[in-house]
Design an enzyme around this catalytic site. Structure first.
Site, short mmCIF file in Angstrom:
data_model
loop_
_atom_site.label_atom_id
_atom_site.label_comp_id
_atom_site.label_asym_id
_atom_site.label_seq_id
_atom_site.Cartn_x
_atom_site.Cartn_y
_atom_site.Cartn_z
N HIS A 1 44.21 -4.28 77.68
CA HIS A 1 44.19 -5.14 76.49
C HIS A 1 45.61 -5.49 76.07
O HIS A 1 46.52 -4.66 76.12
CB HIS A 1 43.44 -4.48 75.34
CG HIS A 1 44.04 -3.20 74.84
ND1 HIS A 1 44.96 -3.14 73.83
CD2 HIS A 1 43.83 -1.91 75.22
CE1 HIS A 1 45.29 -1.89 73.59
NE2 HIS A 1 44.62 -1.11 74.44
N ASP B 1 46.11 -6.88 72.95
CA ASP B 1 46.21 -6.78 71.50
C ASP B 1 46.80 -5.43 71.11
O ASP B 1 46.70 -4.44 71.86
CB ASP B 1 44.85 -6.98 70.85
CG ASP B 1 43.81 -5.94 71.26
OD1 ASP B 1 43.70 -5.67 72.48
OD2 ASP B 1 43.11 -5.41 70.38
N ASP C 1 50.78 1.51 74.18
CA ASP C 1 49.34 1.17 74.16
C ASP C 1 49.16 -0.34 74.04
O ASP C 1 49.04 -0.86 72.94
CB ASP C 1 48.69 1.88 72.99
CG ASP C 1 47.18 1.77 72.97
OD1 ASP C 1 46.60 1.34 73.98
OD2 ASP C 1 46.58 2.10 71.94
N GLU D 1 40.66 -4.98 71.94
CA GLU D 1 40.25 -3.60 72.19
C GLU D 1 40.54 -2.74 70.97
O GLU D 1 39.82 -1.79 70.69
CB GLU D 1 40.99 -3.03 73.40
CG GLU D 1 40.43 -1.69 73.91
CD GLU D 1 41.01 -0.47 73.21
OE1 GLU D 1 40.43 0.62 73.33
OE2 GLU D 1 42.06 -0.60 72.53
N GLU D 2 41.60 -3.08 70.24
CA GLU D 2 41.96 -2.31 69.06
C GLU D 2 41.05 -2.63 67.87
O GLU D 2 41.05 -1.90 66.89
CB GLU D 2 43.43 -2.59 68.67
CG GLU D 2 44.45 -2.20 69.73
CD GLU D 2 44.54 -0.70 69.95
OE1 GLU D 2 43.81 0.06 69.30
OE2 GLU D 2 45.36 -0.30 70.80
N GLU E 1 44.77 2.73 79.90
CA GLU E 1 45.02 3.38 78.61
C GLU E 1 45.99 4.56 78.76
O GLU E 1 45.99 5.23 79.80
CB GLU E 1 43.70 3.88 78.01
CG GLU E 1 42.78 2.79 77.53
CD GLU E 1 43.28 2.08 76.28
OE1 GLU E 1 44.21 2.58 75.64
OE2 GLU E 1 42.71 1.02 75.95
N HIS F 1 50.49 3.84 68.57
CA HIS F 1 50.16 3.44 67.21
C HIS F 1 51.18 3.93 66.19
O HIS F 1 50.99 3.69 64.98
CB HIS F 1 48.77 3.93 66.81
CG HIS F 1 47.65 3.26 67.54
ND1 HIS F 1 46.35 3.26 67.09
CD2 HIS F 1 47.62 2.57 68.71
CE1 HIS F 1 45.57 2.61 67.93
NE2 HIS F 1 46.34 2.18 68.93
#
Length: 377
Positions: free
Chosen positions: A74, A76, A105, A135-136, A164, A349
């Site tokens: 992903h 995003d 990530d 995905e987030e 991931e 994150h």
């Protein structure tokens, strides 16, 4: 075809802001890289706010008959937040680490996979990249729609590697061979608003909500399995419409989540939640949303390819785990065996998110071994 530098490509991806749900310019960067490697690019954008618009990409390179190896990821990212040293969306290298939102990530893993493909010969078989911009978030218009696109065209990979960040303390120490399911829930109890000095003229919903919270927290879901840790129910928010000290509220609410193993399904847990809450307060409202079911990939070729590639490049045998959060593997398992493997995840994150330059380069070599081995009939 050009051999791509994974760190350079990761930096270019990071430097295009793509807070979830993502579309547009960040996909242009990946499109250019994969087009230059002979991939046919299919891009489609779906949905409206708040869950969209979401862009998805399916990039395919077919070289005759043979296995089909897919890579999923992903573009995003979560919002940057405050406290960064410099711009979170301007990639920079500091102390041997690539810094920027998405470095961990998972833009670096996507870059590592593209670089891996640029460095291998593909005499036959099919390689594909399945990349979403959601995905987030809730994935409403993301990977499930990619699966629809593939099914409509009767395209089915034989295995999918998901990039991931699964490693814990060092690159290669952990591979995810399954994931727990995730169920979000919201509970609302209603009463009658009134003055705290006249409780007989009101109906306070807070004590009923407290009993519901206690009853649900006391549930023993399971003891885990050989492959999965125990399921857990957690409350994450409690509230009323007002915080006035002299006002009995007219309603009270709670929000929570269950991470569950493959001893359960989302529907059965919804039934248990509802039954338990309404046994305390028959009039309470229970809303739920299943983010994904638990899944486990059985042992097979993909296990072996990833494990052997890690041994060759890192000199260690990885732990095969099902812990942690969810991934788009919860959807992709419907197509074929899936395994999640990527960078150490300590900074994902977080403010100052980063990935080691050496780790990105090593990850690309691991992916190269997996892709090359997967294409062998």
């Amino acid at each position: 075809m050009p051999v791509i530098d994974p760190v350079d490509l990761a930096a270019r991806l990071i430097s295009v802001p793509s807070v979830t749900p993502a579309s547009g310019a960040v996909f242009d960067v990946l499109d250019e890289a994969l087009s230059g490697l002979g991939f046919t690019i299919h891009r489609f954008t779906l949905g409206e706010a708040p869950d969209g618009p979401t862009e998805n990409m399916v990039a395919i390179r077919e070289r005759g008959p043979g296995p089909h190896v897919g890579f999923a990821g992903h573009l995003d990212v979560v919002p940057a937040g405050d406290g960064w040293e410099g711009d979170a969306f301007t990639a920079r290298i500091a102390d041997g680490r690539l810094v920027g939102r998405g470095a961990n990530d998972m833009k670096s893993a996507i870059a590592a996979a593209v670089a891996a493909v640029s460095a291998i010969e593909q005499p036959s078989g099919t390689l594909s990249f399945l990349i979403t911009g959601d995905e987030e978030g809730y994935a409403t218009f993301g990977t499930p729609r990619i699966i629809d696109w593939l099914n409509d065209r009767a395209i089915r990979p034989d295995m999918i590697l998901i990039g991931e960040p699964t490693s814990e303390t060092r690159l290669g120490d952990t591979v995810k061979i399954g994931r727990r399911g995730s169920l979000n829930f919201w509970i609302r109890t209603r009463g009658v608003q009134g003055h705290v000095a006249y409780p007989h003229k009101a109906d306070n919903p807070v004590p009923r909500l407290a009993k519901i919270v206690a009853a649900l927290s006391a549930l023993h879901l399971d003891d885990g399995t050989e492959a999965f840790p125990p399921s857990n129910l957690e409350f994450v928010a409690l509230g009323t419409p007002t915080a006035a000290s002299n006002l009995i509220p007219g309603e009270a609410s709670a929000q929570g989540n269950i991470r569950f193993n493959n001893l359960h399904t989302g529907d059965r847990l919804i039934a248990l939640l509802t039954e338990t809450a309404q046994a305390v307060d028959p009039g309470c409202e229970v809303r739920t949303r299943i983010s994904g079911e638990a899944f486990l990939t059985p042992p097979g070729k993909l296990y072996e390819l990833v494990t052997e590639a890690i041994r060759a490049e890192c000199g260690i045998a990885p732990e095969l785990s099902t812990g942690g959060g969810t991934s788009d593997g919860r959807f992709l398992i419907k197509l074929c065996p899936v395994v999640d493997f990527g960078l150490p995840n300590a900074s994902m994150h977080k403010v100052g998110e980063s990935a080691g330059v050496d780790d990105i380069e090593t990850l690309s070599r691991i992916y190269r071994r997996v892709f090359a081995g997967g294409l062998e009939a």
